[in-house]
Design a protein around this motif. Structure first.
Motif, PDB file in Angstrom:
ATOM      1  N   PHE A   1       0.834  -1.200   0.000  1.00 53.41           N
ATOM      2  CA  PHE A   1       0.000   0.000   0.000  1.00 53.41           C
ATOM      3  C   PHE A   1       0.872   1.255   0.000  1.00 53.41           C
ATOM      4  N   ARG A   2       1.968   1.239   0.730  1.00 51.92           N
ATOM      5  CA  ARG A   2       2.884   2.381   0.738  1.00 51.92           C
ATOM      6  C   ARG A   2       3.491   2.614  -0.639  1.00 51.92           C
ATOM      7  N   GLN A   3       3.818   1.529  -1.346  1.00 46.23           N
ATOM      8  CA  GLN A   3       4.354   1.669  -2.707  1.00 46.23           C
ATOM      9  C   GLN A   3       3.302   2.293  -3.630  1.00 46.23           C
ATOM     10  N   ALA A   4       2.050   1.874  -3.470  1.00 51.30           N
ATOM     11  CA  ALA A   4       0.973   2.441  -4.290  1.00 51.30           C
ATOM     12  C   ALA A   4       0.805   3.929  -3.985  1.00 51.30           C
ATOM     13  N   ILE A   5       0.916   4.295  -2.723  1.00 45.92           N
ATOM     14  CA  ILE A   5       0.779   5.705  -2.328  1.00 45.92           C
ATOM     15  C   ILE A   5       1.935   6.536  -2.873  1.00 45.92           C
ATOM     16  N   ALA A   6       3.113   5.935  -2.969  1.00 49.47           N
ATOM     17  CA  ALA A   6       4.260   6.652  -3.536  1.00 49.47           C
ATOM     18  C   ALA A   6       3.981   7.038  -4.991  1.00 49.47           C
ATOM     19  N   LEU A   7       3.191   6.220  -5.672  1.00 47.66           N
ATOM     20  CA  LEU A   7       2.834   6.506  -7.071  1.00 47.66           C
ATOM     21  C   LEU A   7       1.651   7.462  -7.182  1.00 47.66           C
ATOM     22  N   ASN A   8       0.694   7.327  -6.252  1.00 46.34           N
ATOM     23  CA  ASN A   8      -0.512   8.168  -6.267  1.00 46.34           C
ATOM     24  C   ASN A   8      -1.063   8.241  -4.852  1.00 46.34           C
ATOM     25  N   ASP A   9      -0.816   9.368  -4.208  1.00 46.01           N
ATOM     26  CA  ASP A   9      -1.260   9.508  -2.820  1.00 46.01           C
ATOM     27  C   ASP A   9      -2.661  10.097  -2.708  1.00 46.01           C
ATOM     28  N   LYS A  10      -3.397  10.138  -3.812  1.00 54.11           N
ATOM     29  CA  LYS A  10      -4.732  10.730  -3.817  1.00 54.11           C
ATOM     30  C   LYS A  10      -5.859   9.709  -3.714  1.00 54.11           C
ATOM     31  N   ASP A  11      -5.554   8.417  -3.773  1.00 52.04           N
ATOM     32  CA  ASP A  11      -6.584   7.380  -3.739  1.00 52.04           C
ATOM     33  C   ASP A  11      -6.936   7.048  -2.290  1.00 52.04           C
ATOM     34  N   TRP A  12      -8.092   7.507  -1.841  1.00 60.45           N
ATOM     35  CA  TRP A  12      -8.505   7.303  -0.445  1.00 60.45           C
ATOM     36  C   TRP A  12      -8.623   5.825  -0.091  1.00 60.45           C
ATOM     37  N   ARG A  13      -8.931   4.994  -1.074  1.00 63.63           N
ATOM     38  CA  ARG A  13      -9.109   3.568  -0.789  1.00 63.63           C
ATOM     39  C   ARG A  13      -7.813   2.912  -0.330  1.00 63.63           C
ATOM     40  N   VAL A  14      -6.688   3.346  -0.907  1.00 67.63           N
ATOM     41  CA  VAL A  14      -5.400   2.801  -0.481  1.00 67.63           C
ATOM     42  C   VAL A  14      -5.113   3.242   0.955  1.00 67.63           C
ATOM     43  N   TRP A  15      -5.397   4.511   1.248  1.00 60.45           N
ATOM     44  CA  TRP A  15      -5.214   4.998   2.615  1.00 60.45           C
ATOM     45  C   TRP A  15      -6.116   4.226   3.585  1.00 60.45           C
ATOM     46  N   ALA A  16      -7.360   3.960   3.168  1.00 58.09           N
ATOM     47  CA  ALA A  16      -8.298   3.214   4.027  1.00 58.09           C
ATOM     48  C   ALA A  16      -7.795   1.791   4.270  1.00 58.09           C
ATOM     49  N   ASN A  17      -7.227   1.163   3.249  1.00 56.64           N
ATOM     50  CA  ASN A  17      -6.652  -0.169   3.441  1.00 56.64           C
ATOM     51  C   ASN A  17      -5.462  -0.123   4.396  1.00 56.64           C
ATOM     52  N   LEU A  18      -4.692   0.956   4.327  1.00 55.30           N
ATOM     53  CA  LEU A  18      -3.594   1.129   5.276  1.00 55.30           C
ATOM     54  C   LEU A  18      -4.127   1.249   6.697  1.00 55.30           C
ATOM     55  N   VAL A  19      -5.208   1.996   6.870  1.00 56.81           N
ATOM     56  CA  VAL A  19      -5.812   2.159   8.193  1.00 56.81           C
ATOM     57  C   VAL A  19      -6.116   0.790   8.803  1.00 56.81           C
ATOM     58  N   ILE A  20      -6.812  -0.041   8.055  1.00 57.91           N
ATOM     59  CA  ILE A  20      -7.210  -1.353   8.573  1.00 57.91           C
ATOM     60  C   ILE A  20      -5.989  -2.223   8.865  1.00 57.91           C
ATOM     61  N   SER A  21      -5.005  -2.173   7.979  1.00 57.79           N
ATOM     62  CA  SER A  21      -3.789  -2.972   8.203  1.00 57.79           C
ATOM     63  C   SER A  21      -3.076  -2.521   9.466  1.00 57.79           C
ATOM     64  N   TYR A  22      -2.943  -1.219   9.644  1.00 56.49           N
ATOM     65  CA  TYR A  22      -2.313  -0.699  10.861  1.00 56.49           C
ATOM     66  C   TYR A  22      -3.132  -1.061  12.103  1.00 56.49           C
ATOM     67  N   GLN A  23      -4.449  -1.039  11.977  1.00 56.45           N
ATOM     68  CA  GLN A  23      -5.291  -1.408  13.124  1.00 56.45           C
ATOM     69  C   GLN A  23      -5.036  -2.848  13.545  1.00 56.45           C
ATOM     70  N   TRP A  24      -4.911  -3.748  12.578  1.00 53.46           N
ATOM     71  CA  TRP A  24      -4.651  -5.140  12.921  1.00 53.46           C
ATOM     72  C   TRP A  24      -3.318  -5.295  13.643  1.00 53.46           C
ATOM     73  N   LEU A  25      -2.367  -4.409  13.356  1.00 54.72           N
ATOM     74  CA  LEU A  25      -1.056  -4.464  14.004  1.00 54.72           C
ATOM     75  C   LEU A  25      -0.993  -3.582  15.248  1.00 54.72           C
ATOM     76  N   ASN A  26      -2.119  -2.974  15.617  1.00 57.20           N
ATOM     77  CA  ASN A  26      -2.188  -2.071  16.768  1.00 57.20           C
ATOM     78  C   ASN A  26      -1.176  -0.934  16.675  1.00 57.20           C
ATOM     79  N   ASP A  27      -0.964  -0.436  15.477  1.00 58.58           N
ATOM     80  CA  ASP A  27      -0.032   0.664  15.224  1.00 58.58           C
ATOM     81  C   ASP A  27      -0.829   1.971  15.175  1.00 58.58           C
TER      82      ASP A  27
END
Length: 163
Positions: free
Chosen positions: A20-46
């Motif tokens: 997801f971070r690599q995708a954001i490096a290419l296009n940081d405007k897609d909210w869906r990628v950011w939302a997927n990052l949110v959930i992934s970080y939540q699972w890791l309690n980050d």
């Protein structure tokens, strides 16, 4: 982002985050990628990274809804984010808008379930979780949402709904 989502479904959250971070490096405007990052970080309690990613996702969703107000999925996620920020009325407004637009969308119902759980309304959360179960989203979809662990473990959810 497809590889990131695949890793996410395999519970390989660190690998998903990297993609997801690599995708954001290419296009940081897609909210869906950011939302997927949110959930992934939540699972890791980050929590530190959850907040940053949520802010980016939320800004993108708000921009999207300004031009596409009929996007039920975006409304449901925005409601969830507002609930996480303890913005009760805004969270409920977004949840109700999402449900009015797509009352039988399992993903929307899953997000609304989590919104009500965060707001402290377990009974309503269980009702929406059951509605989501009746869709193609089902238990498998609900289990991808870290904020639903307590709902899914609740004996009242596991019963047939007769009480």
């Amino acid at each position: 982002t497809n590889l990131g989502y695949l890793y996410f479904t395999q519970k390989r959250y660190n690998d998903a985050i990297q993609q997801f971070r690599q995708a954001i490096a290419l296009n940081d405007k897609d909210w869906r990628v950011w939302a997927n990052l949110v959930i992934s970080y939540q699972w890791l309690n980050d929590q530190a990274n959850v907040g940053v990613a949520r802010a980016k996702a939320q800004a993108g969703i708000e921009q999207l809804l300004a031009i596409r107000p009929q996007d039920a999925h975006a409304h449901s996620i925005l409601g969830l984010y507002y609930a996480e920020e303890n913005l009760h009325d805004k969270a409920l407004s977004q949840a109700h808008t999402a449900l009015a637009l797509e009352p039988k969308n399992g993903d929307v119902l899953g997000n609304v379930t989590e919104t009500f759980e965060i707001l402290g309304d377990r009974k309503q959360a269980i009702e929406y979780a059951r509605a989501s179960m009746a869709t193609d989203y089902g238990l498998k979809g609900l289990e991808t949402q870290p904020g639903l662990r307590a709902v899914l473990a609740d004996p009242n959810f596991r019963t047939s709904g007769k009480k």
